[in-house]
Scaffold this motif. Structure first.
Motif, short mmCIF file in Angstrom:
data_model
loop_
_atom_site.label_atom_id
_atom_site.label_comp_id
_atom_site.label_asym_id
_atom_site.label_seq_id
_atom_site.Cartn_x
_atom_site.Cartn_y
_atom_site.Cartn_z
N ILE A 162 33.64 -74.95 10.61
CA ILE A 162 32.57 -75.82 11.07
C ILE A 162 32.18 -76.78 9.95
N ALA A 163 31.72 -77.97 10.32
CA ALA A 163 31.26 -78.96 9.36
C ALA A 163 30.36 -79.95 10.08
N CYS A 164 29.53 -80.66 9.31
CA CYS A 164 28.61 -81.63 9.92
C CYS A 164 28.37 -82.77 8.95
N SER A 165 27.83 -83.86 9.49
CA SER A 165 27.46 -85.01 8.65
C SER A 165 26.59 -85.95 9.46
N GLY A 166 26.02 -86.93 8.78
CA GLY A 166 25.19 -87.94 9.43
C GLY A 166 25.51 -89.31 8.87
N ASP A 167 25.46 -90.31 9.75
CA ASP A 167 25.72 -91.69 9.33
C ASP A 167 25.19 -92.63 10.40
N VAL A 168 24.71 -93.77 9.97
CA VAL A 168 24.24 -94.86 10.82
C VAL A 168 23.36 -94.35 11.98
N GLY A 169 22.47 -93.42 11.64
CA GLY A 169 21.52 -92.91 12.62
C GLY A 169 22.05 -91.84 13.55
N VAL A 175 22.73 -92.85 24.90
CA VAL A 175 24.15 -93.10 25.16
C VAL A 175 24.24 -94.14 26.28
N VAL A 176 24.74 -95.31 25.97
CA VAL A 176 24.79 -96.41 26.95
C VAL A 176 25.87 -96.14 27.99
N ASN A 177 27.06 -95.77 27.53
CA ASN A 177 28.19 -95.53 28.43
C ASN A 177 28.81 -94.19 28.03
N PRO A 178 28.46 -93.09 28.68
CA PRO A 178 28.95 -91.78 28.26
C PRO A 178 30.47 -91.69 28.18
N ALA A 179 31.17 -92.30 29.13
CA ALA A 179 32.63 -92.23 29.10
C ALA A 179 33.18 -92.97 27.88
N GLY A 180 32.62 -94.15 27.61
CA GLY A 180 33.07 -94.91 26.45
C GLY A 180 32.75 -94.20 25.15
N ALA A 181 31.55 -93.62 25.06
CA ALA A 181 31.15 -92.90 23.84
C ALA A 181 32.05 -91.69 23.61
N LYS A 182 32.40 -91.01 24.68
CA LYS A 182 33.29 -89.85 24.54
C LYS A 182 34.65 -90.28 24.00
N LEU A 183 35.16 -91.40 24.50
CA LEU A 183 36.44 -91.90 24.00
C LEU A 183 36.35 -92.29 22.53
N GLN A 184 35.22 -92.87 22.13
CA GLN A 184 35.03 -93.21 20.73
C GLN A 184 35.07 -91.94 19.87
N ALA A 185 34.38 -90.90 20.33
CA ALA A 185 34.36 -89.65 19.57
C ALA A 185 35.76 -89.05 19.48
N GLN A 186 36.47 -89.04 20.58
CA GLN A 186 37.82 -88.48 20.56
C GLN A 186 38.75 -89.29 19.67
N GLU A 194 15.47 -93.14 22.44
CA GLU A 194 15.15 -94.30 23.26
C GLU A 194 16.07 -95.48 22.99
N VAL A 195 16.76 -95.46 21.86
CA VAL A 195 17.67 -96.55 21.51
C VAL A 195 19.00 -95.95 21.06
N PRO A 196 20.08 -96.70 21.21
CA PRO A 196 21.39 -96.19 20.78
C PRO A 196 21.55 -96.28 19.27
N GLN A 197 22.36 -95.39 18.71
CA GLN A 197 22.76 -95.43 17.30
C GLN A 197 24.27 -95.65 17.26
N GLY A 198 24.83 -95.58 16.06
CA GLY A 198 26.25 -95.89 15.91
C GLY A 198 27.16 -94.83 16.49
N MET A 199 28.32 -95.27 16.98
CA MET A 199 29.30 -94.33 17.54
C MET A 199 30.72 -94.55 17.03
N GLY A 200 31.02 -95.70 16.45
CA GLY A 200 32.41 -95.99 16.10
C GLY A 200 32.95 -95.18 14.94
N GLU A 201 32.09 -94.80 14.01
CA GLU A 201 32.57 -94.19 12.78
C GLU A 201 32.01 -92.81 12.46
N PRO A 202 30.78 -92.48 12.83
CA PRO A 202 30.18 -91.23 12.35
C PRO A 202 30.99 -89.98 12.66
N VAL A 203 31.69 -89.94 13.79
CA VAL A 203 32.35 -88.70 14.20
C VAL A 203 33.53 -88.37 13.29
#
Length: 731
Positions: free
Chosen positions: A597-604, A634-645, A695-704
């Protein structure tokens, strides 16, 4: 300038920005460094904290909503200033706009804004997972203003009061009647300039959202499926030539002399261009193959350049001393208490390995002041325009059309092929397209810098951490492309890009962090997540080692050292527990298998993940990844999931395979046979869960991408394997 927004001018307004590492232009950095007197020994920790929390969303946005939206009889078109690199940002921003317009997202036309549209250059710059978060409110406000503008016009056409109109499904309905006008009908019947509302209309409350928060298909899906999307390598114009230009054989080599040789007489060659003052030699031909062939017969003389190799670069990046970025408590006393452990971690040079090699198309009109038009896959259109003007003349009008980007991950932050294409076009008097081969792209890039981190820590008999000392060395990231003088960089002592993921988020009685930056003989720069993944690999691996020394479960050890009162720590606790639950943490596994297991935080955004590995066949095989993400709304759950994957796949590739090798000042791992990346067969199932309710979106492209290598390394240890402390992870 032409277009519907012309009458509104280009007045700009400033907005508050969100928390984010400062990663702006070199000029901005220079002002910060020179202007902040804290860049001395005891001020550096505060300065690092300040820079890490600095906002980087668009500081300026257009005053007129009609810069964002174009109104025609066919409906509404949104001009998106952010660059589409495959991350789905056009779809998410269209959903946000559609919400306030009261239009189904699929009926909203979406196009990429060019540099002539009226957006400030910094707003077009696309980087660091900031696109959706930084534009969430501005695009909502602009869309609401357009809806209100259309409502006022519809009321006039229907001879009713605007308050009697209800907007839905792209039309206005008069309350209590069947009278209705579509947006297209309102626009078609309108004449004269549009009048924007004097006051900002109210935004739709979240409880009424119909578009935001729902999965929607990508707006570019059909064009990409049918091969209609235009990438930089696809850009074409009539009567176009193909260009090629000389590149240095070694890092740092400069062109001393160039002669055309027999190139001018070769079949298909249209122009040989030599400009020694600019260090440039190139050719234009009727085909790309002929251009490359002619380039090979130019007689070129180069300075020697660097003779560095991988071993020398790694020796230079050795953690031993540096500047202090954090000092809490007495680390010297803490390390004398309890059980003390020490470990060192390394990450290598790495390439971006984007799918589409660099390419650019230019059309330069005759004369020293002739207009320049460019088609370029770039994350930073403003930088490209500046570079072309610097090369061809500051007085020139330069219009840049951003094409689709076949991947980037930071590599296309600028795009110097545009300058080469423009030089060749100006000389040849015709449009010229320049495109690199994969080998050239890999050899002439800049790379993720290597890192070396030495960790020392101690745990008491009560299982609590007594203290941690962290000494880190890394090549430059932001400084490598920001253009600041070396004395200024040296005075500061750290690279802002290296701050991401650099600090342990746990409660520590004593914590000392020493950092050292290095200017290397190899070009380095931004790579997906900047310092996030290399730093998190060292930190989250070492936390596991501390847990092992304490005889504690790695999950419970982390939870015990995360504050329950700090909001960010509470979010980390939530994603850790969620990922563990998804992975059935604690349930026994067969021999040779393990979970990490591991964790981190970035861009909110905060992320935790559990990797499961299998060593039973004598090799490392990742069999599953469970990922929990809190990225706010999460604005677009399907898109965010693809970004995470996608982030997990790229992280696994880097963790298991990627290492750029240097010999004699040259890249030798210059294609995928020598720079392997993960393949589909080796990609495990990746399960993703979102835990946030912001209430607002944070970053998704890189944190994962941050925790991926550490989670895998920790799983290897849990499976009975060795403690792996160097990427790529090899048994």
């Amino acid at each position: 300038m032409t277009g519907p927004y012309e009458s509104y001018g280009r007045r700009l307004r400033r907005r508050a920005t969100r928390r984010r590492l400062l990663i702006g232009t070199g000029a901005t950095m220079g002002a910060l460094v020179v202007g902040v007197p804290l860049a001395v020994e005891y001020g550096r920790p505060a300065l690092a904290e300040w820079m890490l929390g600095r906002g980087t969303g668009p500081a300026e946005i257009p005053e007129s909503s009609l810069v964002w939206f174009e109104l025609t009889g066919d409906g509404v078109t949104v001009h998106v200033p952010k660059i589409e690199m495959g991350q789905g940002v056009h779809t998410a921003l269209a959903q946000i706009a559609a919400e306030e317009l009261r239009v189904p997202p699929e009926r909203l036309a979406v196009v990429q804004a060019d540099t002539a549209r009226g957006f400030p250059a910094q707003t077009l710059f696309t980087f660091g997972s900031t696109s959706v978060a930084s534009l969430y409110t501005p695009i909502r406000e602009a869309a609401a203003a357009v809806r209100e503008m259309l409502a006022l016009e519809a009321a006039r056409q229907l001879a009713v009061d605007a308050k009697d109109l209800a907007a839905a499904d792209g039309a206005f309905q008069v309350a209590g009647t069947g009278r209705r006008l579509t947006y297209g009908e309102v626009i078609s019947a309108h004449s004269g300039p549009w009048q924007e509302p004097a006051e900002q209309p109210e935004l739709r409350p979240a409880r009424e959202f119909t578009s935001i928060g729902r999965s929607a298909p990508r707006v570019d899906f059909r064009a990409k499926l049918l091969g209609e999307a235009v990438y930089g390598y696809d850009a074409r114009l009539p009567d176009m030539g193909y260009g090629a230009y000389a590149v240095p054989p070694r890092f740092g080599a400069e062109l001393l002399d160039a002669q055309p040789g027999d190139a001018a007489g070769m079949p298909g060659v249209q122009q040989v261009v030599i400009d020694l003052a600019a260090g440039f030699a190139g050719v234009v031909a009727d085909t790309r193959t002929r251009a490359w062939a002619a380039l090979n017969v130019l007689r070129l003389s180069w300075s020697e350049g660097s003779r560095a190799d991988t071993a020398a670069v790694e020796e230079q990046v050795t953690a031993s001393h540096g500047v202090v970025l954090r000092r809490d408590g007495s680390i010297s006393r803490a390390l004398t208490e309890g059980t003390r452990i020490e470990a060192a971690y390394r990450t290598p040079l790495a390439a971006h390995a984007h799918l589409e090699p660099l390419a650019a198309l230019a059309r330069v009109e005759p004369g020293t002041g002739g207009r320049v038009e460019l088609w370029v896959p770039t994350q930073s259109p403003g930088s490209v325009v500046e570079d072309v003007r610097a090369a061809l003349g500051e007085e020139r009008e330069v219009v840049l059309h951003v094409t689709q980007l076949g991947g980037s991950f930071g590599r296309k932050g600028g795009q110097h092929l545009a300058v080469a294409a423009a030089r060749l076009s100006a000389a040849a008097g015709r449009p010229v397209h320049v495109g690199w081969t994969r080998d050239t792209d890999m050899r002439q890039g800049f790379y993720r810098p290597p890192t070396h981190t030495v960790m020392r820590g101690s745990v008491g008999a009560d299982g609590r951490i007594r203290g941690v000392e962290q000494v880190t060395a890394a090549g430059d990231i932001i400084w490598a492309v920001a253009g600041l003088p070396e004395p200024v960089r040296d005075l500061l002592g750290f690279d802002p890009g290296g701050l991401l993921g650099l600090f342990l988020p746990y409660e520590l009685p004593a914590y000392r962090l020493v950092n050292r930056r290095e200017q290397l003989p190899v070009p380095t720069g931004p790579w997906r997540g900047l310092g996030l993944m290399p730093n998190t690999f060292a930190l989250e691996s070492f936390v596991d080692e501390l847990a092992e020394a304490a005889g504690a479960d790695p999950l419970e050890f982390r939870l015990a050292h995360l504050s329950e009162s700090d909001p960010e720590a509470r979010r980390l606790r939530t994603v850790l527990r969620t990922a563990a639950q998804m992975a059935r943490w604690g349930e026994p596994l067969p021999p040779g298998r393990g979970r990490g297991i591991a964790c981190s935080g970035d861009v909110g955004t905060v992320v935790a993940m559990v990797a499961e590995v299998d060593l039973s066949e004598g090799r490392l095989r990742v069999t599953g990844m469970d990922v929990a993400v809190d990225c706010g709304l999460v604005v677009n759950p399907a898109g965010a999931k693809l970004q995470a994957q996608g982030s997990v796949v790229m992280g696994l590739s880097s963790a298991l395979h990627e290492e750029l090798r240097i010999e004699d000042g040259q890249v030798v791992s210059d294609n995928f046979d020598r720079y392997p990346i993960i393949d589909m067969a080796s990609t495990p199932p990746i399960r993703v869960s979102f835990t946030g309710d912001g209430e607002v979106p944070q970053g998704m492209g890189e944190p994962v991408i941050g925790p991926v290598p550490a989670a895998v390394a920790n799983a290897v240890r849990a499976a009975g394997g060795p403690r792996l402390r160097t990427l790529p992870l090899r048994r």
